[in-house]
Design a protein around this motif. Structure first.
Motif, short mmCIF file in Angstrom:
data_model
loop_
_atom_site.label_atom_id
_atom_site.label_comp_id
_atom_site.label_asym_id
_atom_site.label_seq_id
_atom_site.Cartn_x
_atom_site.Cartn_y
_atom_site.Cartn_z
N SER A 1 -1.56 46.98 0.16
CA SER A 1 -1.47 46.63 -1.34
C SER A 1 -3.08 47.60 -1.29
O SER A 1 -3.77 48.30 -0.87
N LEU A 2 -3.20 47.55 -2.99
CA LEU A 2 -4.02 48.01 -3.43
C LEU A 2 -5.63 46.52 -3.44
O LEU A 2 -5.98 46.82 -4.10
N THR A 3 -4.78 45.30 -3.04
CA THR A 3 -5.74 44.37 -3.85
C THR A 3 -6.68 43.56 -1.98
O THR A 3 -7.37 42.79 -2.28
N GLY A 4 -5.78 44.09 -0.97
CA GLY A 4 -5.56 43.44 0.54
C GLY A 4 -7.27 44.06 0.65
O GLY A 4 -7.92 45.29 0.65
N ALA B 1 -11.62 46.22 -2.08
CA ALA B 1 -10.60 46.93 -1.72
C ALA B 1 -9.84 47.89 -3.24
O ALA B 1 -10.13 47.16 -3.83
N PRO B 2 -9.03 48.86 -2.24
CA PRO B 2 -8.32 48.85 -0.73
C PRO B 2 -9.61 49.69 -0.41
O PRO B 2 -10.39 50.74 -1.16
N ALA B 3 -10.24 49.08 0.69
CA ALA B 3 -11.47 50.55 1.97
C ALA B 3 -11.05 52.34 1.96
O ALA B 3 -9.91 52.54 1.98
N ALA B 4 -11.72 52.08 2.13
CA ALA B 4 -12.15 53.61 1.79
C ALA B 4 -10.93 54.30 3.84
O ALA B 4 -11.51 53.27 5.03
N PHE B 5 -10.86 55.00 4.08
CA PHE B 5 -10.27 55.46 6.03
C PHE B 5 -11.40 56.87 6.14
O PHE B 5 -11.46 57.54 6.05
N THR B 6 -11.67 56.38 7.55
CA THR B 6 -13.15 57.47 8.21
C THR B 6 -12.12 58.05 9.02
O THR B 6 -11.81 57.99 9.89
N ILE B 7 -11.96 59.12 8.24
CA ILE B 7 -11.07 60.45 9.36
C ILE B 7 -12.25 61.28 10.19
O ILE B 7 -11.80 60.94 11.34
#
Length: 529
Positions: free
Chosen positions: A300-303, A266-272
């Motif tokens: 959140s930054l921890t979820g 966390a936090p996970a990256a987003f795949t464009i």
């Protein structure tokens, strides 16, 4: 040819649903737009606004009739093609549909008649009330339908009764206030508003290009661009809310949409962008934005957002727990009910009843889930992953179109404020060519919502393979061919009528310009002097 009745039934319902939703968004949006236009007419007394209301009302009426005729077929399919589904959840699913028919649809249908035939029989205010009732009925219909659909995504306020083998309501207010249903409603309705706004904008732009009905076109574009800008912004905000709720209630759907095979820190990256490889369980040539997915999905930054591989392992354990619940359920039924069954069996059933549906995932492989092998259990767990590529790309194209609509509406809103709508012909052509795009976005949205829920017809409760009727595959195939042919004819008819009405343009209004109340007072003062 090996025909699968489950796949054919799914395809038939998808076909009729996607056909039906070609008409729904325009009905939702136009009903509100014509109500706004008539409100301006009543407030100002200017005939141009009544002419606008009547013209766009004709297009609304054509679309409304086709929407009703295609929607009725869908409700009959629940009994014809999905009889076990209707039996299993009829107490819950049937209530919103019944309320929609008795309250919303009757309201809408009744006042549609008053809208078209009451211009010379009702007062201006009375006719305006009828028009707003049409808009209210249209949107209430969507509300009740989406409450039913939202329950399929997040089955709250209900419990399974092993004695009747049915889901039963325990808290109807929880069904009504289901957060998934509420988010789907506002998101879907806002998408309908965007569809109507782009439609009105595009048709009006065509009139300006042709130099016809200039006054109507400019005023229509002003209303459509301001209304559409607010709606387009709402779609994005409410779509974000739907994504957040998917993080809580539909982990596999969210992971498939994002092509998230591994659980990321966390936090996970987003795949464009990327090319999802289902067999290799990876994304080729992926481009990521760090932290973005975690912020969107969990705020959140921890979820942590679980990946597909971890969700498969979780599904395998839930299938094993569901087998225990299935075994306990049969023992409770054999004993004649909870009162007569052993406390151990009752306790096991109550402990794992929420996972009973996972045992039913084994039915395509074995009649009795208790006899399933480890390999069959592992395969059933893998079946909980929908096809990733269609979801991955449908979602991204939908989002891209949503951003485009915001830009399009913002540009025309600024031009309308500056009274410069006819000054850029190339922009008018862009508006005309944009007319089909909201329908593409809406259909992709439903693909994400419904295809992403597979293999469940009710999330975590009833697999799609267990919900179908006992029909011959050739019977279902025949109805698919029939529906496809009939619906195609209906769409051709609707397109012909709509294009004919647009080419003809608005009818001249023989009415008398009604001055504003303030103008009447001023005239009397001048006369008295």
């Amino acid at each position: 040819m090996d025909l699968d009745v489950v796949a054919l039934s799914r395809f038939q319902f998808a076909l009729t649903a996607l056909y039906h939703f070609l008409f729904v968004p325009l009905t939702l949006g136009l009903s509100v737009l014509i109500a706004i236009m008539e409100t301006v007419y009543v407030m100002t007394g200017r005939l141009i606004w009544r002419q606008m209301t009547k013209f766009w009302g004709v297009l609304f009426g054509i679309n409304f009739v086709l929407g009703v005729s295609t929607g009725l077929v869908m409700e009959f399919q629940f009994g014809m093609n999905w009889s076990y589904y209707s039996h299993y959840v009829g107490d819950i699913f049937g209530a919103p549909l019944a309320i929609e028919g008795l309250m919303a649809f009757f309201l809408e249908a009744t006042f549609v008649g008053l809208f078209f035939f009451g211009w010379d029989k009702l007062s201006r205010v009375g006719h305006l009330v009828a028009t707003w009732c049409v808009a209210l009925g249209s949107n209430l219909s969507a509300l009740w339908i989406l409450i039913a659909n939202g329950w399929m995504q997040n089955p709250v306020g209900s419990t399974f009764n092993p004695e009747t083998m049915r889901m039963e309501v325990t808290d109807f207010m929880a069904v009504l206030m289901n957060p998934v249903a509420q988010a789907k409603f506002v998101h879907t309705v806002s998408a309908g508003y965007v569809t109507a706004a782009v439609f009105v904008l595009g048709v009006s732009a065509w009139y300006l290009i042709k130099g016809r009905h200039i006054d109507l076109a400019k005023r229509s574009m002003t209303v459509a661009s301001s209304f559409g800008l607010a709606a387009a912004l709402s779609v994005v905000v409410l779509g974000d809310e739907s994504g957040y709720l998917a993080t809580e209630h539909q982990h596999m759907k969210l992971a498939a949409i994002e092509g998230m095979w591994e659980t990321q820190p966390a936090p996970a990256a987003f795949t464009i962008l990327g090319i999802p490889d289902q067999d290799g369980q990876e994304n080729r040539y992926a481009v990521h934005i760090p932290m973005m997915m975690g912020l969107i999905g969990t705020r959140s930054l921890t979820g942590e957002i679980p990946g597909i591989k971890d969700l498969i392992e979780s599904a395998e354990q839930r299938i094993r727990n569901g087998i225990q619940a299935y075994d306990a359920m049969l023992k409770v039924r054999a004993a004649g009910g909870r009162e007569s069954a052993s406390p151990e069996d009752v306790a096991t059933l109550e402990e794992h009843v929420l996972e009973l549906g996972y045992a039913l995932l084994l039915h395509p492989y074995v009649d009795d889930p208790r006899q399933a092998t480890d390999e069959q259990i592992a395969q059933a767990a893998r079946d909980t992953v929908p096809r990733v590529a269609p979801l991955f790309w449908s979602f991204r194209i939908m989002v891209l179109l949503g951003m485009y609509f915001i830009v399009l509406m913002a540009v025309f809103f600024i031009l309308s404020a500056r009274r410069n709508l006819a000054g850029r012909p190339w922009l008018l052509k862009v508006a005309v060519w944009s007319i089909p795009l909201p329908w593409i976005a809406a259909e992709l949205g439903w693909i994400v919502a419904e295809y992403g829920r597979q293999p469940w017809v009710i999330e975590g409760v009833l697999p799609t393979a267990s919900a179908v009727s006992s029909l011959s595959p050739y019977t279902v195939l025949g109805t698919i061919i029939g529906f496809g042919a009939i619906y195609t004819v209906l769409i051709v008819i609707e397109m012909s009528l709509m294009l004919k009405a647009i080419r003809k343009g608005p009818e001249p209004d023989p009415g008398r310009e009604v001055p504003l109340v303030t103008d009447q007072v001023s005239q009397r003062l001048v006369t008295s002097e």
